[in-house]
Design a protein around this motif. Structure first.
Motif, PDB file in Angstrom:
ATOM      1  N   PRO A 280      25.276 -49.202  31.030  1.00  0.00           N
ATOM      2  CA  PRO A 280      25.750 -49.452  32.393  1.00  0.00           C
ATOM      3  C   PRO A 280      25.862 -48.160  33.194  1.00  0.00           C
ATOM      4  CG  PRO A 280      27.555 -49.626  30.836  1.00  0.00           C
ATOM      5  CD  PRO A 280      26.305 -49.483  30.017  1.00  0.00           C
ATOM      6  N   LYS A 281      25.821 -48.307  34.508  1.00  0.00           N
ATOM      7  CA  LYS A 281      26.024 -47.148  35.385  1.00  0.00           C
ATOM      8  C   LYS A 281      27.501 -46.806  35.523  1.00  0.00           C
ATOM      9  CE  LYS A 281      21.867 -45.986  36.799  1.00  0.00           C
ATOM     10  NZ  LYS A 281      21.349 -44.611  36.684  1.00  0.00           N
ATOM     11  N   VAL A 282      28.366 -47.831  35.485  1.00  0.00           N
ATOM     12  CA  VAL A 282      29.811 -47.640  35.592  1.00  0.00           C
ATOM     13  C   VAL A 282      30.478 -48.632  34.645  1.00  0.00           C
ATOM     14  CG1 VAL A 282      31.847 -47.837  37.096  1.00  0.00           C
ATOM     15  CG2 VAL A 282      29.735 -46.874  38.003  1.00  0.00           C
ATOM     16  N   VAL A 283      31.534 -48.213  33.992  1.00  0.00           N
ATOM     17  CA  VAL A 283      32.345 -49.132  33.205  1.00  0.00           C
ATOM     18  C   VAL A 283      33.758 -49.179  33.776  1.00  0.00           C
ATOM     19  CG1 VAL A 283      31.005 -48.870  31.100  1.00  0.00           C
ATOM     20  CG2 VAL A 283      32.922 -47.330  31.519  1.00  0.00           C
ATOM     21  N   PHE A 284      34.384 -50.349  33.679  1.00  0.00           N
ATOM     22  CA  PHE A 284      35.732 -50.576  34.177  1.00  0.00           C
ATOM     23  C   PHE A 284      36.645 -50.935  33.012  1.00  0.00           C
ATOM     24  CE2 PHE A 284      32.761 -51.813  37.421  1.00  0.00           C
ATOM     25  CZ  PHE A 284      33.334 -51.506  38.648  1.00  0.00           C
ATOM     26  N   SER A 285      37.811 -50.338  32.945  1.00  0.00           N
ATOM     27  CA  SER A 285      38.848 -50.837  32.060  1.00  0.00           C
ATOM     28  C   SER A 285      39.270 -52.218  32.552  1.00  0.00           C
ATOM     29  CB  SER A 285      40.048 -49.895  32.090  1.00  0.00           C
ATOM     30  OG  SER A 285      41.198 -50.538  31.603  1.00  0.00           O
ATOM     31  N   PRO A 286      39.326 -53.234  31.678  1.00  0.00           N
ATOM     32  CA  PRO A 286      39.636 -54.587  32.142  1.00  0.00           C
ATOM     33  C   PRO A 286      40.926 -54.714  32.942  1.00  0.00           C
ATOM     34  CG  PRO A 286      38.793 -54.663  29.913  1.00  0.00           C
ATOM     35  CD  PRO A 286      38.986 -53.208  30.231  1.00  0.00           C
ATOM     36  N   LYS A 287      41.935 -53.888  32.626  1.00  0.00           N
ATOM     37  CA  LYS A 287      43.200 -53.996  33.346  1.00  0.00           C
ATOM     38  C   LYS A 287      43.026 -53.759  34.838  1.00  0.00           C
ATOM     39  CE  LYS A 287      47.966 -52.327  33.397  1.00  0.00           C
ATOM     40  NZ  LYS A 287      48.978 -51.459  32.736  1.00  0.00           N
ATOM     41  N   TRP A 288      42.055 -52.930  35.206  1.00  0.00           N
ATOM     42  CA  TRP A 288      41.799 -52.638  36.611  1.00  0.00           C
ATOM     43  C   TRP A 288      40.462 -53.210  37.078  1.00  0.00           C
ATOM     44  CZ3 TRP A 288      44.176 -49.219  33.288  1.00  0.00           C
ATOM     45  CH2 TRP A 288      45.463 -48.811  33.652  1.00  0.00           C
ATOM     46  N   GLY A 289      39.819 -53.965  36.194  1.00  0.00           N
ATOM     47  CA  GLY A 289      38.482 -54.430  36.508  1.00  0.00           C
ATOM     48  C   GLY A 289      38.335 -55.933  36.470  1.00  0.00           C
ATOM     49  N   VAL A 290      37.573 -56.432  35.503  1.00  0.00           N
ATOM     50  CA  VAL A 290      37.039 -57.794  35.477  1.00  0.00           C
ATOM     51  C   VAL A 290      36.301 -58.037  36.795  1.00  0.00           C
ATOM     52  CG1 VAL A 290      37.508 -60.228  35.024  1.00  0.00           C
ATOM     53  CG2 VAL A 290      38.910 -58.473  33.952  1.00  0.00           C
ATOM     54  N   PRO A 291      35.185 -57.319  36.984  1.00  0.00           N
ATOM     55  CA  PRO A 291      34.459 -57.374  38.251  1.00  0.00           C
ATOM     56  C   PRO A 291      33.775 -58.719  38.428  1.00  0.00           C
ATOM     57  CG  PRO A 291      33.202 -56.156  36.629  1.00  0.00           C
ATOM     58  CD  PRO A 291      34.521 -56.470  35.986  1.00  0.00           C
ATOM     59  N   ALA A 292      33.921 -59.300  39.602  1.00  0.00           N
ATOM     60  CA  ALA A 292      33.380 -60.633  39.857  1.00  0.00           C
ATOM     61  C   ALA A 292      32.056 -60.560  40.614  1.00  0.00           C
ATOM     62  CB  ALA A 292      34.394 -61.480  40.614  1.00  0.00           C
ATOM     63  N   GLN A 293      32.107 -60.153  41.871  1.00  0.00           N
ATOM     64  CA  GLN A 293      30.896 -60.155  42.683  1.00  0.00           C
ATOM     65  C   GLN A 293      30.699 -58.806  43.360  1.00  0.00           C
ATOM     66  OE1 GLN A 293      30.461 -63.709  45.100  1.00  0.00           O
ATOM     67  NE2 GLN A 293      31.141 -65.018  43.433  1.00  0.00           N
ATOM     68  N   ILE A 294      29.546 -58.677  44.011  1.00  0.00           N
ATOM     69  CA  ILE A 294      29.143 -57.385  44.561  1.00  0.00           C
ATOM     70  C   ILE A 294      28.439 -57.603  45.887  1.00  0.00           C
ATOM     71  CG2 ILE A 294      26.995 -57.447  43.227  1.00  0.00           C
ATOM     72  CD1 ILE A 294      27.176 -54.408  42.969  1.00  0.00           C
ATOM     73  N   ALA A 295      28.670 -56.702  46.836  1.00  0.00           N
ATOM     74  CA  ALA A 295      27.992 -56.727  48.133  1.00  0.00           C
ATOM     75  C   ALA A 295      27.683 -55.293  48.528  1.00  0.00           C
ATOM     76  CB  ALA A 295      28.862 -57.403  49.194  1.00  0.00           C
ATOM     77  N   VAL A 296      26.688 -55.120  49.382  1.00  0.00           N
ATOM     78  CA  VAL A 296      26.255 -53.791  49.805  1.00  0.00           C
ATOM     79  C   VAL A 296      26.394 -53.672  51.321  1.00  0.00           C
ATOM     80  CG1 VAL A 296      24.376 -52.108  49.812  1.00  0.00           C
ATOM     81  CG2 VAL A 296      24.604 -53.705  47.893  1.00  0.00           C
ATOM     82  N   VAL A 297      27.140 -52.642  51.754  1.00  0.00           N
ATOM     83  CA  VAL A 297      27.286 -52.333  53.174  1.00  0.00           C
ATOM     84  C   VAL A 297      26.991 -50.853  53.365  1.00  0.00           C
ATOM     85  CG1 VAL A 297      28.810 -52.285  55.177  1.00  0.00           C
ATOM     86  CG2 VAL A 297      29.033 -54.123  53.497  1.00  0.00           C
TER      87      VAL A 297
END
Length: 369
Positions: A280-297
């Motif tokens: 992966p390019k970036v990893v998140f600790s689950p406590k601060w993450g659990v990434p759902a969706q993504i958008a680009v602006v």
């Protein structure tokens, strides 16, 4: 802090509680993400004013604007209803996706997930809208007609994708190449993510009929494999495909997707040095993450967070595929965040809250300045 790039197998998430907040929580697989100078006047910006845009929802899963930019479709996960959302914030029910079963037995939510209108939709000659949803026994990719007022003519394009609990993936988007990209989860059967004969734990690339898109890396529907529970897809200005993925006990992920790439699950969670696996390019600790969706602006990635209850801002370094420092906004203020959409013709984002209770979820509007 565990070193990114090394697989750590199933420790308790509680051991991560001592980690510092904000950018220190994230790291690229080659070390901490570092700030980089944006190039070009279209880059950059950051969250500014935020306000409530529309109310009265129950677990909205996806928000997708129609090609004319005048309205969006919003899917509700647990009651499989679909709403038209106007630019004035007014919502109108347009129908439901038949055969959707959110909670069979003790299997977990499932339900109505992603929605993608045809890029040439006009409500007359082209009425096609595509959905991902679960039935009692499987996850399906389906097509319906939408005339701007109501849904009709349910047609199954792909069936037989194993479903269970929250591991159904469920995002669906048209790519810049005009083909549909669909994320599927591992259905709590990790080995399926590495099974080339299975559609689970994959990103699929298909035509409007559900067939394999021309040029796919393996000659079938599979575009990439080794995914656990991917829920977000978005392309940056250079056509790079970015994906957000919910991990297991140690790392959640932000991946740059390449055709034929193997993203490791369940051999690796986060980065690892296994040959043939893409880190992966970036990893998140689950406590601060659990990434759902993504958008680009403006060539900046925005990632919504469920357990982390915040919005992450991660800039792309100019025309490269390198990422700058990740910074979080609104931690805990609005609860769990999932659905993301860019308002056409603006730098604004619509953000859907999730799991607040019946009729208590809302859609926020965020200005990027």
């Amino acid at each position: 802090m565990p070193v990114p790039g090394r697989s750590r197998r199933r420790p308790s998430r509680s051991v991560l509680g001592a980690l510092a907040a904000s950018a220190a929580l994230l790291a690229s697989t080659t070390g901490p993400a570092t700030a980089t100078a944006a190039t070009g006047p279209a880059d950059g910006g950051g969250p500014s004013a935020i306000s409530t845009f529309s109310t009265g929802y129950q677990t909205p899963w996806d928000i997708t604007f129609m090609p004319d930019g005048r309205s969006a479709l919003v899917t509700q996960r647990l009651d499989y209803q679909v709403f038209r959302l106007g630019l004035d914030g007014k919502k109108t029910r347009v129908g439901e996706v038949p055969n959707t079963v959110p909670e069979p037995y003790d299997d977990g939510p499932g339900g109505l997930l992603g929605v993608a209108p045809s890029p040439t939709w006009d409500g007359k000659k082209d009425k096609q809208v595509f959905f991902v949803h679960t039935t009692k026994t499987e996850t399906r990719v389906v097509r319906m007609d939408y005339d701007g007022t109501s849904l009709s003519h349910y047609k199954v394009l792909i069936k037989g994708i194993k479903r269970i609990g929250n591991h159904n993936g469920g995002q669906i988007r048209f790519g810049p190449d005009g083909y549909l990209y669909v994320t599927t989860g591992d259905a709590y059967t990790p080995q399926l993510a590495q099974d080339r004969k299975s559609l689970n734990g994959k990103i699929l690339r298909i035509t409007r009929t559900g067939a394999a898109a021309p040029g796919n890396p393996f000659g079938d529907r599979v575009y990439s494999l080794g995914h656990r529970n991917p829920e977000g897809l978005a392309w940056d200005r250079n056509g790079n495909l970015w994906e957000t993925e919910i991990g297991d006990q140690t790392w959640d992920e932000l991946n740059l997707i390449k055709p034929g790439g193997n993203y490791g699950w369940p051999v690796c969670e986060g980065g690892c040095d296994r040959q043939g696996m893409t880190n992966p390019k970036v990893v998140f600790s689950p406590k601060w993450g659990v990434p759902a969706q993504i958008a680009v602006v403006r060539n900046v990635l925005y990632v919504s967070s469920l357990r982390g209850k915040r919005l992450w801002r991660i800039p792309v370094d100019g025309d490269s595929d390198r990422l700058g420092t990740a910074v979080d906004f609104y931690p805990g203020v609005y609860g769990r965040l999932r659905a993301l959409a860019v308002v056409p013709g603006t730098d604004d984002l619509l953000i859907g809250t999730s799991d607040a209770g019946y009729g208590k979820d809302k859609i926020l509007r965020l200005s990027i300045k």
